[in-house]
Design a protein around this motif. Sequence first.
Motif, PDB file in Angstrom:
ATOM      1  N   TRP A 178       0.817  -1.211   0.000  1.00 54.21           N
ATOM      2  CA  TRP A 178       0.000   0.000   0.000  1.00 54.21           C
ATOM      3  C   TRP A 178       0.855   1.267   0.000  1.00 54.21           C
ATOM      4  O   TRP A 178       0.533   2.248  -0.680  1.00 54.21           O
ATOM      5  N   ASP A 179       1.974   1.244   0.725  1.00 50.18           N
ATOM      6  CA  ASP A 179       2.806   2.447   0.798  1.00 50.18           C
ATOM      7  C   ASP A 179       3.438   2.788  -0.535  1.00 50.18           C
ATOM      8  O   ASP A 179       3.794   3.933  -0.795  1.00 50.18           O
ATOM      9  N   VAL A 180       3.576   1.791  -1.415  1.00 49.48           N
ATOM     10  CA  VAL A 180       4.109   2.031  -2.756  1.00 49.48           C
ATOM     11  C   VAL A 180       2.999   2.480  -3.708  1.00 49.48           C
ATOM     12  O   VAL A 180       3.144   3.447  -4.464  1.00 49.48           O
ATOM     13  N   ALA A 181       1.873   1.803  -3.678  1.00 48.68           N
ATOM     14  CA  ALA A 181       0.799   2.043  -4.642  1.00 48.68           C
ATOM     15  C   ALA A 181       0.005   3.321  -4.384  1.00 48.68           C
ATOM     16  O   ALA A 181      -0.480   3.955  -5.332  1.00 48.68           O
ATOM     17  N   LYS A 182      -0.134   3.714  -3.123  1.00 45.71           N
ATOM     18  CA  LYS A 182      -1.049   4.812  -2.775  1.00 45.71           C
ATOM     19  C   LYS A 182      -0.667   6.135  -3.416  1.00 45.71           C
ATOM     20  O   LYS A 182      -1.532   7.014  -3.615  1.00 45.71           O
ATOM     21  N   ASP A 183       0.593   6.300  -3.759  1.00 50.04           N
ATOM     22  CA  ASP A 183       1.052   7.562  -4.337  1.00 50.04           C
ATOM     23  C   ASP A 183       1.139   7.527  -5.858  1.00 50.04           C
ATOM     24  O   ASP A 183       1.695   8.440  -6.476  1.00 50.04           O
ATOM     25  N   ILE A 184       0.608   6.453  -6.470  1.00 52.12           N
ATOM     26  CA  ILE A 184       0.632   6.317  -7.929  1.00 52.12           C
ATOM     27  C   ILE A 184      -0.814   6.251  -8.411  1.00 52.12           C
ATOM     28  O   ILE A 184      -1.432   5.188  -8.403  1.00 52.12           O
ATOM     29  N   ALA A 197       7.937  -9.400  -8.423  1.00 57.30           N
ATOM     30  CA  ALA A 197       8.693  -8.355  -9.107  1.00 57.30           C
ATOM     31  C   ALA A 197       9.534  -7.640  -8.059  1.00 57.30           C
ATOM     32  O   ALA A 197       8.997  -7.030  -7.130  1.00 57.30           O
ATOM     33  N   GLU A 198      10.847  -7.732  -8.204  1.00 50.57           N
ATOM     34  CA  GLU A 198      11.767  -7.217  -7.182  1.00 50.57           C
ATOM     35  C   GLU A 198      12.586  -6.058  -7.720  1.00 50.57           C
ATOM     36  O   GLU A 198      13.038  -6.083  -8.873  1.00 50.57           O
ATOM     37  N   VAL A 255      10.338  -6.585  -2.894  1.00 49.75           N
ATOM     38  CA  VAL A 255       9.290  -7.100  -3.773  1.00 49.75           C
ATOM     39  C   VAL A 255       8.145  -6.087  -3.766  1.00 49.75           C
ATOM     40  O   VAL A 255       7.534  -5.835  -2.731  1.00 49.75           O
ATOM     41  N   VAL A 256       7.876  -5.479  -4.937  1.00 52.85           N
ATOM     42  CA  VAL A 256       6.872  -4.420  -5.017  1.00 52.85           C
ATOM     43  C   VAL A 256       5.584  -4.890  -5.709  1.00 52.85           C
ATOM     44  O   VAL A 256       4.622  -4.127  -5.807  1.00 52.85           O
ATOM     45  N   GLU A 257       5.583  -6.120  -6.188  1.00 53.15           N
ATOM     46  CA  GLU A 257       4.345  -6.694  -6.737  1.00 53.15           C
ATOM     47  C   GLU A 257       4.444  -8.205  -6.705  1.00 53.15           C
ATOM     48  O   GLU A 257       5.507  -8.784  -6.969  1.00 53.15           O
ATOM     49  N   VAL A 258       3.321  -8.844  -6.337  1.00 49.79           N
ATOM     50  CA  VAL A 258       3.165 -10.288  -6.481  1.00 49.79           C
ATOM     51  C   VAL A 258       1.950 -10.501  -7.376  1.00 49.79           C
ATOM     52  O   VAL A 258       0.871  -9.961  -7.100  1.00 49.79           O
ATOM     53  N   CYS A 259       2.129 -11.243  -8.450  1.00 53.06           N
ATOM     54  CA  CYS A 259       1.035 -11.503  -9.382  1.00 53.06           C
ATOM     55  C   CYS A 259       0.651 -12.981  -9.291  1.00 53.06           C
ATOM     56  O   CYS A 259       1.469 -13.861  -9.575  1.00 53.06           O
TER      57      CYS A 259
END
Length: 259
Positions: free
Chosen positions: A164-170, A229-230, A236-240
């Motif tokens: 969330w801390d990565v995605a919330k600002d995009i 995705a690292e 790791v900023v995404e797990v699909c």
Amino acid sequence: MASSDVTSSAKAKYLQIADDLAAQIRSGALGAGDPVPSETTLMERYGVASGTVRKAVAELRATQLIETHHGRGSFVRSRPPVQRKSSDRFRRTHRKAGKAAYLAEAEQSGGKPSVTVLFIGPTEAPAEIAERLGVPAGLQVLARKRRYFREGVPTEEATSYLPWDVAKDIPEMFAENPGGGGIYARLEEHGQILAEFSETVRARLATKAEASALALSPGSPVIHLVRNAETKSGRVVEVCDTIMAADQFVLDYRFAAED
């Protein structure tokens, strides 16, 4: 007759039916997109029980000559599987060119690809996803769930989970279309430079919900692929988490032979 002889005879019969139908497909008597004769028709034609016919149809599915859609029946395949070249599909040059991996691969394999966004929003991180992201289970993350189609037929369903801390600002992460190059391009634009992708792949039978979502027959095989995705910093900023109709894809991997 011994039970082993009966078993052998039954196997020979369904293989004979499968071979006959395969010959019709290869000769063009059954063309691309044509329906496979119904179970009742095949039972009468070959004088066999329904179980034998189903095994024959399953054999044709396994060799990718036909495809079965829940509620519609079986049809001669009209297109080859999508070939996923994992050594190529996540190149930065593709993202800069605005290419989305699935859409490009599906077009190359033939057929018109499309995607439906099922959900975008905050959710609690499932235990396995949380472990991969390095966060506590149940912590709020951003989920993006999509279903992919080729010629209107569903082929895979994927959910991306981002901290969330990565995605919330995009802002684009909360849009159905995150823009050219997809979410990986947006991550890199915001300083999350990707260094490595790792994938865990296993084959299993579809659950009832997965079979329904992908219009598969009960008990059809699926590919369950989970990708990390690292970044260059090691985060790791995404797990699909992806479920794929097994007969719709070929997974192509290439890696160096190192000492």
